[in-house]
Design a protein around this motif. Structure first.
Motif, PDB file in Angstrom:
ATOM      1  N   ALA A  59       2.343   8.549   6.618  1.00 27.74           N
ATOM      2  CA  ALA A  59       1.422   8.175   7.702  1.00 27.74           C
ATOM      3  C   ALA A  59       1.315   6.652   7.815  1.00 27.74           C
ATOM      4  O   ALA A  59       1.347   6.092   8.923  1.00 27.74           O
ATOM      5  N   MET A  60       1.215   5.965   6.677  1.00 23.73           N
ATOM      6  CA  MET A  60       1.158   4.501   6.726  1.00 23.73           C
ATOM      7  C   MET A  60       2.510   3.923   7.165  1.00 23.73           C
ATOM      8  O   MET A  60       2.560   2.853   7.782  1.00 23.73           O
ATOM      9  N   SER A  61       3.590   4.635   6.838  1.00 21.58           N
ATOM     10  CA  SER A  61       4.902   4.186   7.308  1.00 21.58           C
ATOM     11  C   SER A  61       4.971   4.197   8.836  1.00 21.58           C
ATOM     12  O   SER A  61       5.559   3.292   9.448  1.00 21.58           O
ATOM     13  N   SER A  80       0.839  -1.203   0.000  1.00 13.06           N
ATOM     14  CA  SER A  80       0.000   0.000   0.000  1.00 13.06           C
ATOM     15  C   SER A  80       0.875   1.255   0.000  1.00 13.06           C
ATOM     16  O   SER A  80       0.564   2.244  -0.667  1.00 13.06           O
ATOM     17  N   ILE A  81       1.978   1.219   0.766  1.00 13.07           N
ATOM     18  CA  ILE A  81       2.900   2.362   0.778  1.00 13.07           C
ATOM     19  C   ILE A  81       3.517   2.541  -0.609  1.00 13.07           C
ATOM     20  O   ILE A  81       3.652   3.664  -1.107  1.00 13.07           O
ATOM     21  N   TYR A  82       3.868   1.431  -1.238  1.00  9.17           N
ATOM     22  CA  TYR A  82       4.435   1.489  -2.592  1.00  9.17           C
ATOM     23  C   TYR A  82       3.424   2.113  -3.560  1.00  9.17           C
ATOM     24  O   TYR A  82       3.777   2.973  -4.384  1.00  9.17           O
ATOM     25  N   SER A  83       2.158   1.733  -3.441  1.00  8.56           N
ATOM     26  CA  SER A  83       1.130   2.301  -4.308  1.00  8.56           C
ATOM     27  C   SER A  83       0.951   3.787  -4.048  1.00  8.56           C
ATOM     28  O   SER A  83       0.770   4.574  -4.990  1.00  8.56           O
ATOM     29  N   ALA A  84       1.005   4.203  -2.773  1.00 10.85           N
ATOM     30  CA  ALA A  84       0.856   5.621  -2.441  1.00 10.85           C
ATOM     31  C   ALA A  84       2.009   6.441  -3.015  1.00 10.85           C
ATOM     32  O   ALA A  84       1.821   7.571  -3.463  1.00 10.85           O
ATOM     33  N   LEU A  85       3.206   5.870  -3.017  1.00 11.13           N
ATOM     34  CA  LEU A  85       4.364   6.595  -3.546  1.00 11.13           C
ATOM     35  C   LEU A  85       4.309   6.719  -5.064  1.00 11.13           C
ATOM     36  O   LEU A  85       4.830   7.674  -5.636  1.00 11.13           O
ATOM     37  N   THR A  86       3.686   5.753  -5.723  1.00 14.59           N
ATOM     38  CA  THR A  86       3.608   5.830  -7.179  1.00 14.59           C
ATOM     39  C   THR A  86       2.601   6.880  -7.640  1.00 14.59           C
ATOM     40  O   THR A  86       2.618   7.269  -8.810  1.00 14.59           O
TER      41      THR A  86
END
Length: 561
Positions: free
Chosen positions: A261-263, A246-252
């Motif tokens: 925040a998810m981190s 999910s963090i990877y998707s948010a960064l893309t």
């Protein structure tokens, strides 16, 4: 007191020259401030600020139903993988350490081998074994007369299984170590009292090694929480998200507020696991298993179960260690994935293609440079911190040790974001930013391994150097450094090996011409170039296994598998 011209002059005490090792403390503090404190603070600050104002808006979006579902998926998938790993690791450790199971000497390296294979390599291999056209799935479907499998590896169950296979050596090694050190007189006393084998195991053996089982389970949980490659390769196709994906998707997108925040949620889960580990290890005296006398663990005779137990253990070891590697090798030689398993279907053109591919050669070179540089820088900084804390015991060195060890509790996804926020403005698009992330991630390991080696050097050796007139720096250079060098070499290899095929941080930090080998293989597999990805994976595996042989040679068999 005499006065006048003939008075006796009392010399003033000469100022004690400053300890030159304080300069090392200052330099190490400066390095940690820029490498650890500033980047990690950036993640926290960025999660709390938006459009120039302090706000909790990012956390509000982080607890939206889709992200809470990713958080829940992270927890239950990691917990399930830990439970499977604890069960398999404990049973295998008991069989290989405390019984007369045949073939224990060669079974042990096989059992530990999955840990040496990069996690996403394992995910790729298991898709080739259990995917719709997998080497194991096709014969099984033919045998059962089914057209489609009722289960797919691209699912939460597949993620749990592959995570458990990759991380279960954590449990095996911790439990095996506890069993090897256990005072067998406790079990003998139970047998003398009339207890049977199962009763001894239930009431004596398992309770004594229970902390080791739980500690190994917590390590599996933490590794599963932070893993990116396995849930990315097996979960994204099924739209199954965990926090790292999910963090990877948010960064893309890019959405740095949501990603940070998810981190912080990911860090909270990891810290909760660390606290659980501390809770498990509280009151260690209750579980003391080492006595002050020579210990000769007695092998439990399996009797008629000896060969059936061997067959099960060997089948399990071959399944988790040999089959994935065999699948990668076979795929790398097939003309196309799913081709009939015949000599006419084999070719070496994938190796010729991938070794001639500029991107692959560049990725190999980048990974080699990053692995050497990260291991060297991390080892140099880790040695300084360990020395000033363990041997010199200088003021403030305890803080250096604590701050330097802090990244061990931070998932690599968060470390990549931290470095990107702190230094991306100046370094994004270069190998330097990936190098900073690697050094930050592996620094705790170099500190701990070097500190363990330094603690074995008796203080009398340094004292002898000082009595002979050597200063602190010369004592360190001529006495301490030569003695600690073998341990540093082993630590260097142990950092260089995972750094050479790292994926989680690299996938977030790479750009054009800074691809690493992990990123290149991941993108090849994700784009459907299965044979080429397999060929490149086999090349990297050959490098890893060679590095392991060098490690065992350098440490005389104390490290490696």
């Amino acid at each position: 007191m005499a006065t006048g011209s003939g008075a006796l002059r009392v010399p003033l005490p000469r100022a004690r020259p400053a300890d030159p090792r304080l300069l090392l403390v200052g330099l190490a503090a400066l390095a940690l401030a820029g490498l650890v404190v500033y980047p990690l603070a950036q993640v926290l600050v960025r999660s709390l600020r938006a459009e120039g104002a302090w706000t909790l808006a990012a956390y509000g979006r982080a607890v939206a139903p889709a992200n809470v579902r990713a958080l829940w998926n992270t927890v239950w998938v990691s917990a399930a993988a830990s439970a499977l790993a604890m069960a398999a690791g404990t049973v295998l450790a008991f069989l290989l350490v405390r019984t007369d199971l045949p073939g224990r000497r060669w079974l042990r390296p096989l059992v530990v081998l999955p840990y040496a294979i990069p996690p996403f390599f394992g995910a790729i291999a298991w898709t080739q074994l259990l995917g719709p056209q997998g080497y194991l799935m096709r014969p099984l479907l033919d045998l059962l007369g089914l057209e489609r499998a009722p289960w797919t590896v691209y699912s939460p169950g597949g993620i749990v299984a592959v995570l458990a296979i990759h991380f279960f050596p954590y449990v095996f090694l911790t439990v095996a170590g506890a069993l090897e050190r256990m005072d067998v007189s406790l079990e003998e006393a139970a047998r003398t009292s009339g207890a049977g084998t199962l009763q001894v195991m239930r009431h004596v053996t398992v309770p004594l090694v229970w902390p080791a089982i739980l500690a190994g389970g917590v390590l599996v949980f933490m590794g599963s929480v932070a893993n990116f490659g396995i849930p990315a390769l097996l979960g994204l196709r099924a739209r199954f998200f965990v926090l790292t994906t999910s963090i990877y998707s948010a960064l893309t997108l890019p959405d740095f507020g949501l990603a940070t925040a998810m981190s912080m949620l990911l860090v909270a889960v990891s810290l909760a696991a660390l606290l659980a580990q501390r809770w498990v290890q509280r009151g260690e005296g209750r579980f003391a298993v080492i006595a002050g006398k020579a210990i000769h663990p007695q092998s439990l005779r399996l009797g008629p179960l000896r060969w059936p137990a061997f067959a099960l253990a060997a089948a399990f070891a071959v399944t988790i260690a040999v089959l994935p590697i065999a699948a990668l090798v076979l795929t790398s030689f097939l003309r196309y994935f799913g081709a009939p398993l015949a000599a006419a279907s084999l070719t070496t053109r994938h190796y010729a293609y991938v070794l001639g591919l500029e991107q692959a050669r560049r990725a190999l070179a980048n990974s080699l440079v990053l692995a050497v540089a990260a291991a060297t820088v991390a080892m140099a900084l880790g040695t300084v911190i360990a020395y000033v804390h363990v041997k010199a015991r200088l003021r403030g060195s305890g803080w250096l040790d604590a701050v330097g060890t802090l990244p061990s509790a931070i998932p690599h996804t968060v470390i990549a974001i931290a470095v990107l926020l702190a230094w991306g403005r100046w370094l994004y698009g270069t190998l330097a930013i990936i190098l900073l992330a690697y050094v930050l991630a592996y620094l705790p390991f170099t500190i701990r391994t070097t500190a363990a080696t330094l603690q074995q050097i008796h203080a009398s050796l340094e004292e002898a150097g000082r009595v002979a007139g050597a200063g602190p720096l010369r004592t360190f250079r001529d006495i301490v450094l030569p003695l600690v060098r073998p341990g540093m070499a082993a630590g260097w290899i142990l950092v260089a090996m995972p750094a050479s095929r790292e994926l989680t941080m690299s996938i977030l930090l790479f750009s054009l011409r800074t691809e690493t080998i992990g990123v290149t293989i991941f993108n090849m597999q994700d784009s459907g170039y299965t044979q080429i990805a397999a060929a490149l994976s086999v090349v990297v595996l050959a490098f890893i296994l060679t590095g392991n042989l060098l490690l065992r040679w350098a440490t005389r068999g104390r490290l490696g598998f």
